[in-house]
Design a protein around this motif. Structure first.
Motif, PDB file in Angstrom:
ATOM      1  N   UNK A  42      -4.132   2.705   3.694  1.00 50.08           N
ATOM      2  CA  UNK A  42      -3.661   2.053   2.483  1.00 50.08           C
ATOM      3  C   UNK A  42      -4.732   1.953   1.431  1.00 50.08           C
ATOM      4  N   UNK A  43      -4.369   1.347   0.311  1.00 53.31           N
ATOM      5  CA  UNK A  43      -5.336   1.174  -0.761  1.00 53.31           C
ATOM      6  C   UNK A  43      -6.218  -0.033  -0.433  1.00 53.31           C
ATOM      7  N   UNK A  44      -7.457  -0.024  -0.927  1.00 54.11           N
ATOM      8  CA  UNK A  44      -8.390  -1.102  -0.607  1.00 54.11           C
ATOM      9  C   UNK A  44      -7.999  -2.437  -1.221  1.00 54.11           C
ATOM     10  N   UNK A  45      -7.107  -2.423  -2.184  1.00 54.71           N
ATOM     11  CA  UNK A  45      -6.648  -3.663  -2.791  1.00 54.71           C
ATOM     12  C   UNK A  45      -5.624  -4.375  -1.903  1.00 54.71           C
ATOM     13  N   UNK A  46      -5.113  -3.692  -0.898  1.00 54.08           N
ATOM     14  CA  UNK A  46      -4.150  -4.301   0.019  1.00 54.08           C
ATOM     15  C   UNK A  46      -2.731  -4.342  -0.509  1.00 54.08           C
ATOM     16  N   UNK A  47      -2.451  -3.616  -1.580  1.00 50.99           N
ATOM     17  CA  UNK A  47      -1.111  -3.622  -2.168  1.00 50.99           C
ATOM     18  C   UNK A  47      -0.143  -2.790  -1.327  1.00 50.99           C
ATOM     19  N   UNK A  48      -0.584  -1.616  -0.900  1.00 53.27           N
ATOM     20  CA  UNK A  48       0.263  -0.714  -0.134  1.00 53.27           C
ATOM     21  C   UNK A  48      -0.451  -0.309   1.140  1.00 53.27           C
ATOM     22  N   UNK A  49       0.289  -0.314   2.259  1.00 51.87           N
ATOM     23  CA  UNK A  49      -0.310   0.152   3.499  1.00 51.87           C
ATOM     24  C   UNK A  49       0.751   0.715   4.420  1.00 51.87           C
ATOM     25  N   UNK A  50       0.298   1.609   5.278  1.00 51.71           N
ATOM     26  CA  UNK A  50       1.146   2.269   6.260  1.00 51.71           C
ATOM     27  C   UNK A  50       0.461   2.090   7.611  1.00 51.71           C
ATOM     28  N   UNK A  51       1.223   1.729   8.639  1.00 49.89           N
ATOM     29  CA  UNK A  51       0.665   1.505   9.974  1.00 49.89           C
ATOM     30  C   UNK A  51       1.365   2.429  10.954  1.00 49.89           C
ATOM     31  N   UNK A  52       0.565   3.099  11.809  1.00 48.32           N
ATOM     32  CA  UNK A  52       1.125   4.011  12.805  1.00 48.32           C
ATOM     33  C   UNK A  52       0.440   3.773  14.141  1.00 48.32           C
ATOM     34  N   UNK A  53       1.230   3.633  15.200  1.00 47.48           N
ATOM     35  CA  UNK A  53       0.693   3.500  16.549  1.00 47.48           C
ATOM     36  C   UNK A  53       0.261   4.876  17.017  1.00 47.48           C
ATOM     37  N   UNK A  54      -1.043   5.053  17.276  1.00 40.98           N
ATOM     38  CA  UNK A  54      -1.560   6.354  17.694  1.00 40.98           C
ATOM     39  C   UNK A  54      -1.843   6.408  19.189  1.00 40.98           C
ATOM     40  N   UNK A  55      -1.694   5.302  19.889  1.00 39.35           N
ATOM     41  CA  UNK A  55      -1.926   5.270  21.331  1.00 39.35           C
ATOM     42  C   UNK A  55      -2.553   3.962  21.748  1.00 39.35           C
ATOM     43  N   UNK A  56      -3.258   4.007  22.873  1.00 40.77           N
ATOM     44  CA  UNK A  56      -3.896   2.811  23.408  1.00 40.77           C
ATOM     45  C   UNK A  56      -5.101   2.415  22.559  1.00 40.77           C
ATOM     46  N   UNK A  57      -5.480   1.156  22.685  1.00 42.52           N
ATOM     47  CA  UNK A  57      -6.661   0.661  21.985  1.00 42.52           C
ATOM     48  C   UNK A  57      -7.899   1.393  22.476  1.00 42.52           C
ATOM     49  N   UNK A  58      -8.878   1.534  21.614  1.00 42.91           N
ATOM     50  CA  UNK A  58     -10.131   2.165  21.999  1.00 42.91           C
ATOM     51  C   UNK A  58     -10.705   3.022  20.895  1.00 42.91           C
ATOM     52  N   UNK A  59     -11.775   3.731  21.224  1.00 41.18           N
ATOM     53  CA  UNK A  59     -12.445   4.613  20.261  1.00 41.18           C
ATOM     54  C   UNK A  59     -11.753   5.967  20.226  1.00 41.18           C
ATOM     55  N   UNK A  60     -11.605   6.495  19.023  1.00 45.93           N
ATOM     56  CA  UNK A  60     -10.996   7.807  18.821  1.00 45.93           C
ATOM     57  C   UNK A  60     -11.796   8.575  17.779  1.00 45.93           C
TER      58      UNK A  60
END
Length: 130
Positions: A88-106
């Motif tokens: 998303x934009x750094x102002x926090x106005x627009x954002x998109x969230x996608x589950x990419x898998x389990x928690x951890x480093x990628x």
């Protein structure tokens, strides 16, 4: 394989991506992109047209991966606290969230059509857990 695509109307010329945790203060200075342990910020074109963002997961099939003509502006590991990637934009106005898998480093690779102020398309590749 492309898993998502979204167009952003950017009022500020910085796109952020990373963990759902709080976005730390990252200064771009003259760079096209920088990152930390949890986030990456990318300079993009603002207030001119929509910025096209595509999200890919490995492995890539023939013809269904990121655009090979794009320039890589960031490549490295980031930590995703709950397995979700926020874009998303750094102002926090627009954002998109996608589950990419389990928690951890990628491993994350960010490539743009034109590094710097004229970037209007961003390809984000998410690798397997490290």
């Amino acid at each position: 394989m492309q898993v998502a695509g979204v167009d952003f109307q950017m009022n500020h010329p910085v796109l952020a991506l990373g963990s759902t945790d709080w976005l730390p203060a990252l200064e771009l200075r003259d760079e096209a992109a920088i990152g930390c342990d949890t986030h990456v910020v990318v300079r993009v074109q603002a207030q001119v047209r929509l910025v096209k963002v595509r999200l890919f997961s490995e492995p890539f099939d023939e013809g269904s991966g990121p655009d090979p003509s794009f320039s890589t502006v960031f490549e490295g590991p980031i930590s995703l606290a709950d397995g979700r990637l926020v874009i998303g934009d750094v102002m926090g106005v627009t954002r998109f969230v996608n589950l990419v898998g389990e928690a951890g480093r990628r491993r994350i690779r960010v490539a743009v059509d034109a590094p710097g102020w004229n970037a209007a398309a961003v390809d984000i590749s998410v690798g397997a857990r490290l």
